[in-house]
Design a protein around this motif. Structure first.
Motif, mmCIF file in Angstrom:
data_model
loop_
_atom_site.group_PDB
_atom_site.id
_atom_site.type_symbol
_atom_site.label_atom_id
_atom_site.label_comp_id
_atom_site.label_asym_id
_atom_site.label_seq_id
_atom_site.Cartn_x
_atom_site.Cartn_y
_atom_site.Cartn_z
ATOM 1 N N VAL A 184 73.904 1.160 57.095
ATOM 2 C CA VAL A 184 72.772 1.730 57.622
ATOM 3 C C VAL A 184 72.914 1.787 59.297
ATOM 4 C CG1 VAL A 184 71.553 0.698 55.680
ATOM 5 C CG2 VAL A 184 71.632 -0.707 57.877
ATOM 6 N N ARG A 185 71.571 2.359 59.869
ATOM 7 C CA ARG A 185 71.479 2.229 61.360
ATOM 8 C C ARG A 185 70.516 1.304 61.582
ATOM 9 N NH1 ARG A 185 71.004 7.424 59.781
ATOM 10 N NH2 ARG A 185 68.834 7.584 60.758
ATOM 11 N N PHE A 186 70.602 0.712 62.783
ATOM 12 C CA PHE A 186 69.541 -0.252 63.164
ATOM 13 C C PHE A 186 68.838 0.005 64.458
ATOM 14 C CE2 PHE A 186 73.117 -2.734 61.113
ATOM 15 C CZ PHE A 186 72.608 -3.147 60.122
ATOM 16 N N ARG A 187 67.559 -0.453 64.145
ATOM 17 C CA ARG A 187 66.481 -0.570 65.453
ATOM 18 C C ARG A 187 66.283 -2.017 65.718
ATOM 19 N NH1 ARG A 187 62.470 4.188 63.067
ATOM 20 N NH2 ARG A 187 64.191 5.889 63.254
ATOM 21 N N LEU A 188 66.465 -2.662 66.744
ATOM 22 C CA LEU A 188 66.240 -4.001 67.209
ATOM 23 C C LEU A 188 64.997 -3.872 67.866
ATOM 24 C CD1 LEU A 188 69.718 -5.389 68.457
ATOM 25 C CD2 LEU A 188 68.793 -4.886 65.806
ATOM 26 N N ASP A 189 64.137 -5.139 67.393
ATOM 27 C CA ASP A 189 62.701 -5.366 68.185
ATOM 28 C C ASP A 189 62.717 -6.684 68.701
ATOM 29 O OD1 ASP A 189 60.360 -5.249 69.116
ATOM 30 O OD2 ASP A 189 59.237 -4.763 67.243
ATOM 31 N N ALA A 190 62.750 -6.871 69.650
ATOM 32 C CA ALA A 190 62.702 -8.220 70.345
ATOM 33 C C ALA A 190 61.388 -8.838 70.520
ATOM 34 C CB ALA A 190 63.312 -8.588 71.807
ATOM 35 N N ASN A 191 60.203 -7.956 70.532
ATOM 36 C CA ASN A 191 58.921 -8.257 70.728
ATOM 37 C C ASN A 191 58.901 -9.166 72.024
ATOM 38 O OD1 ASN A 191 58.577 -8.401 67.308
ATOM 39 N ND2 ASN A 191 57.165 -7.089 68.461
ATOM 40 N N GLN A 192 59.231 -8.916 73.050
ATOM 41 C CA GLN A 192 59.289 -9.680 74.302
ATOM 42 C C GLN A 192 60.048 -10.831 74.351
ATOM 43 O OE1 GLN A 192 55.137 -9.111 76.085
ATOM 44 N NE2 GLN A 192 54.495 -8.686 73.874
ATOM 45 N N GLY A 193 60.819 -11.112 73.264
ATOM 46 C CA GLY A 193 61.553 -12.279 73.049
ATOM 47 C C GLY A 193 62.672 -12.781 74.230
ATOM 48 N N TRP A 194 63.066 -11.807 74.801
ATOM 49 C CA TRP A 194 64.043 -12.356 75.770
ATOM 50 C C TRP A 194 63.716 -12.240 77.336
ATOM 51 C CZ3 TRP A 194 67.282 -7.892 72.782
ATOM 52 C CH2 TRP A 194 67.701 -8.366 71.513
ATOM 53 N N ASP A 195 64.634 -12.837 78.179
ATOM 54 C CA ASP A 195 64.651 -12.455 79.544
ATOM 55 C C ASP A 195 65.465 -11.413 80.016
ATOM 56 O OD1 ASP A 195 67.016 -13.686 79.911
ATOM 57 O OD2 ASP A 195 66.217 -15.557 80.338
ATOM 58 N N VAL A 196 65.585 -10.896 80.994
ATOM 59 C CA VAL A 196 66.415 -9.815 81.250
ATOM 60 C C VAL A 196 67.770 -10.101 81.052
ATOM 61 C CG1 VAL A 196 67.381 -8.210 83.140
ATOM 62 C CG2 VAL A 196 64.661 -8.933 83.044
ATOM 63 N N LYS A 197 68.396 -11.391 81.544
ATOM 64 C CA LYS A 197 69.876 -11.613 81.396
ATOM 65 C C LYS A 197 70.335 -11.850 79.930
ATOM 66 C CE LYS A 197 70.785 -13.987 85.764
ATOM 67 N NZ LYS A 197 71.265 -15.041 86.511
ATOM 68 N N SER A 198 69.338 -12.446 79.135
ATOM 69 C CA SER A 198 69.519 -12.420 77.543
ATOM 70 C C SER A 198 69.767 -11.054 77.040
ATOM 71 C CB SER A 198 68.707 -13.348 76.978
ATOM 72 O OG SER A 198 68.592 -14.678 77.525
ATOM 73 N N ALA A 199 68.836 -10.169 77.370
ATOM 74 C CA ALA A 199 68.668 -8.811 76.806
ATOM 75 C C ALA A 199 70.089 -8.388 76.878
ATOM 76 C CB ALA A 199 67.560 -8.173 77.358
ATOM 77 N N VAL A 200 70.539 -8.013 78.205
ATOM 78 C CA VAL A 200 71.781 -7.547 78.661
ATOM 79 C C VAL A 200 72.642 -8.143 77.891
ATOM 80 C CG1 VAL A 200 73.244 -6.973 80.690
ATOM 81 C CG2 VAL A 200 70.668 -6.403 81.022
ATOM 82 N N ARG A 201 72.722 -9.216 77.794
ATOM 83 C CA ARG A 201 73.943 -10.061 77.203
ATOM 84 C C ARG A 201 74.067 -9.626 75.673
ATOM 85 N NH1 ARG A 201 72.623 -14.919 78.619
ATOM 86 N NH2 ARG A 201 73.947 -15.168 80.600
ATOM 87 N N VAL A 202 72.903 -9.617 74.999
ATOM 88 C CA VAL A 202 72.956 -9.352 73.773
ATOM 89 C C VAL A 202 73.159 -8.114 73.276
ATOM 90 C CG1 VAL A 202 70.451 -9.448 73.218
ATOM 91 C CG2 VAL A 202 71.939 -10.184 71.199
ATOM 92 N N ILE A 203 72.531 -7.256 74.245
ATOM 93 C CA ILE A 203 72.938 -5.831 73.900
ATOM 94 C C ILE A 203 74.287 -5.416 73.919
ATOM 95 C CG2 ILE A 203 72.070 -3.159 74.266
ATOM 96 C CD1 ILE A 203 69.381 -4.664 75.229
ATOM 97 N N ARG A 204 74.746 -5.907 75.117
ATOM 98 C CA ARG A 204 76.417 -5.450 75.332
ATOM 99 C C ARG A 204 77.105 -5.982 74.090
ATOM 100 N NH1 ARG A 204 76.783 -6.195 81.978
ATOM 101 N NH2 ARG A 204 75.849 -4.329 82.547
#
Length: 361
Positions: A184-204
């Protein structure tokens, strides 16, 4: 014109859990608007303290007070759909979900009086088949994996995975979910749950792992457009603004700042169908695509959103599985779901029967 509203409550088939809240019971309000010729339209709203700040009690109060008063202006003061829509919008400050419930009921009555489906009245076609995703709630990795496998068995090939709060735990959740649903294909929804550094880290990290992502939704706090723009610039996967989009003005600011690649339109955030279409117009002018989604709301709201999705060319994605979580065999209509395919009601309006007299509060 008459407006009637009543409480609505139904259990969920399973808990709906995000980084910000847990829902076990659908609490909301159902609305009817009856035109002078007897035509009836339907709308609804869900209780959502975390997004619109509204409760069942506040929605009922706004509908019975300023909205009803605005719609029962002296004869001759309001002319046609647009005047009535503006009257609802101007009736009070805030209260977007309450306004959306009345706005949808008004549009439903308008399309019903015209004798056409709402999608057609808005310039689209009720023949359009929409393909929705299925949401997997934030939970333990094993429970999320089972929910993903169950969704695939039900015919869904795009899953919206709720993440947030702990990026390391999120990576483990997604790893296990992908093992359970590898195709399947995924859409991720953090619902505002990350800070900028964490978001970049996890997405990369997800990109490096080769996990097929369609988009990442609202990775950071809704007011942090600078931070969301930084995430958008730093990753390859499209970033979608959700909680950050509440009005056409907020959509325009996101576009101007290049803070996101996609916009998620929800009627309850916008205040109704007119503002939602305006957001989509802004996106189209900017060359951006939109998703039409919904919060945990009664089926009437989901059906109305589906008609909007079928009516605007900027809408290329749909996230309208909310009603499938609600265990209620009585509130039916609006559309049918065959696996992931939504087939809209093809009769007048959005397709819900009027209440039995005396049923409303």
């Amino acid at each position: 014109m008459d407006l009637r509203a009543r409480r609505y409550s139904a259990p969920l088939a399973r808990p709906f859990i995000t980084a910000r809240r847990r829902v076990d019971t659908m609490l909301g309000v159902l609305v009817e608007i009856e035109l002078a010729d007897g035509t009836v339209g339907h709308g609804s709203a869900g209780e959502s303290f975390g997004v619109t700040g509204e409760s069942v009690e506040s929605v009922l109060a706004v509908l019975a007070g300023p909205v009803k008063q605005a719609l029962t202006a002296p004869a001759g003061e309001l002319h046609g759909l647009r005047d009535h829509e503006d009257a609802i919008a101007d009736s009070c400050v805030g209260n977007a979900a309450a306004k959306a419930a009345a706005n949808v009921a008004l549009h439903d009555a308008w399309a019903t009086a015209l004798g056409v489906p709402l999608a057609e009245a808005l310039g689209g076609s009720a023949e359009t088949v929409l393909r929705t995703d299925m949401t997997v709630s934030l939970d333990t990795p094993d429970r999320m994996a089972k929910a993903a496998a169950d969704a695939v068995a039900d015919g869904f090939d795009v899953l919206k995975i709720k993440l947030g709060n702990d990026w390391r735990a999120d990576l483990e959740r997604l790893r296990v979910v992908r093992e359970a649903a590898p195709d399947v294909r995924f859409r991720l929804d953090a619902n505002q749950g990350w800070d900028v550094k964490s978001a970049v880290r996890v997405i990369r990290a997800i990109e490096d792992a080769g996990i097929p992502l369609e988009l990442v939704e609202q990775p950071v706090a809704k007011h942090d457009l600078l931070g969301m723009a930084a995430v958008t610039a730093a990753v390859d996967v499209p970033v979608m603004a959700d909680e950050s989009v509440s009005t056409p003005r907020s959509a325009l600011e996101i576009v101007q700042r290049r803070a996101a690649d996609l916009l998620n339109i929800k009627l309850a955030k916008c205040g109704g169908i007119g503002p939602a279409m305006a957001v989509a117009d802004i996106a189209r002018a900017a060359g951006m695509d939109c998703m039409v989604g919904a919060m945990m709301e009664p089926r009437i709201s989901i059906a109305a959103a589906a008609h909007v999705a079928a009516a605007h060319p900027a809408v290329t994605l749909v996230d309208l599985d909310s009603a499938e979580w609600i265990d209620d065999p009585h509130l039916t209509g609006g559309y049918t779901l065959h696996g992931a395919d939504m087939q809209l009601h093809r009769g007048p309006g959005i397709g819900f029967a009027p209440w039995v007299k005396g049923e409303h509060e």
